[in-house]
Write an enzyme that holds these catalytic residues in place. Sequence first.
Site, PDB file in Angstrom:
ATOM      1  N   GLU A  43       0.775  -1.225  -0.200  1.00  8.07           N
ATOM      2  CA  GLU A  43      -0.033   0.109   0.071  1.00  8.07           C
ATOM      3  C   GLU A  43       0.925   1.218  -0.043  1.00  8.07           C
ATOM      4  O   GLU A  43       1.970   1.343   0.586  1.00  8.07           O
ATOM      5  CB  GLU A  43      -0.860  -0.214   1.231  1.00  8.07           C
ATOM      6  CG  GLU A  43      -1.664   1.122   1.366  1.00  8.07           C
ATOM      7  CD  GLU A  43      -2.452   1.129   2.593  1.00  8.07           C
ATOM      8  OE1 GLU A  43      -3.616   1.801   2.720  1.00  8.07           O
ATOM      9  OE2 GLU A  43      -2.028   0.448   3.849  1.00  8.07           O
ATOM     10  N   LYS A 116     -10.494   2.394  -1.071  1.00  5.90           N
ATOM     11  CA  LYS A 116     -10.661   1.784   0.344  1.00  5.90           C
ATOM     12  C   LYS A 116     -11.795   2.424   1.108  1.00  5.90           C
ATOM     13  O   LYS A 116     -12.473   3.359   1.079  1.00  5.90           O
ATOM     14  CB  LYS A 116      -9.392   2.160   0.890  1.00  5.90           C
ATOM     15  CG  LYS A 116      -9.177   1.519   2.168  1.00  5.90           C
ATOM     16  CD  LYS A 116      -7.790   1.872   3.054  1.00  5.90           C
ATOM     17  CE  LYS A 116      -7.537   1.068   4.274  1.00  5.90           C
ATOM     18  NZ  LYS A 116      -6.267   1.613   4.697  1.00  5.90           N
ATOM     19  N   CYS A 153      -5.717  -2.905   2.952  1.00  2.46           N
ATOM     20  CA  CYS A 153      -5.114  -2.784   4.330  1.00  2.46           C
ATOM     21  C   CYS A 153      -6.298  -3.163   5.363  1.00  2.46           C
ATOM     22  O   CYS A 153      -6.779  -4.217   5.476  1.00  2.46           O
ATOM     23  CB  CYS A 153      -4.512  -1.437   4.778  1.00  2.46           C
ATOM     24  SG  CYS A 153      -3.295  -1.557   6.235  1.00  2.46           S
TER      25      CYS A 153
END
Length: 296
Positions: A43, A116, A153
Amino acid sequence: MRNVTFAATQMACTDNVEENLKKAETMVRKAKAEGADVILIQELFSYLYFCQVYDFSYFDLAHEEENDPVLKRMAALAKELEVVLPVSFFEKSGNVFYNAVVIFDADGKRLGKYRKSHIPDDPGYYEKFYFSPGDTGFKVWNTKYCKLGVGICWDQWFPEAARCMCLQGAEALLYPTAIGTYAVKPEKLEDETFDNAHWQNTMLGHAAANMVPVLASNRVGTERIGETAITFYGSSFISDEYGRIVEELDTSEEAVILHTFDLDLVSEERREHVVFRDRRPELYKTLLTLDGNFHT
């Protein structure tokens, strides 16, 4: 038989964008030389993990998708090497900002983008300051080699996200990551402990419950910004469809790991375990609530 070789990278980052991009490119080339078809990079790999602090100046790192130099470079690399590359970047869109991934197919063409969904806000992980919650929903991309689901993540802690991607046909789940200790004063780092086992075990559950391989690519090294520091704990891994780690890196090395799966065989095993046939979605209405109370 449909063999696909997956790779995950693990590297330390600096405040020098060009240095980071060269290192990432070197790792991608190494993975390709060893036979990789799909290569996962960590990331926000082009810079330090700036979310460690509140600082408006870091918004200058963001680019609109069509003008992002990292994306342009990685698209060319994917085309040259004929590999699939999910590429993490800091996206500017109008007056808001996202933590996003663009998926490049093996011909370098952009297949789509994921933003995300789950945005953390913990000591040293102040992502809510920088990123708006993603609005793309969970997606699956039909690449040259397989159908991929990609989370970012904090998304990896939510089984709902993994299940959404697998219901759409994902044959593997990929999670680019930046995770380690909490941010503390540098002299306090030695008192911090790694939570890498819990981190891995959560994703191994996604692999086992959905019967798909899972990859996670994390960064390593200590990054100091301002008066605090974070040590990232690496532990990047590749899991098989039973939730067993088949390849793993330690907490400090910069390296590439690879593993080949026969995705036709994995599909047969998933079919025989009937984990999707016996689902009862009409009973899962509680999942549509935040507090567990479904009001009719």
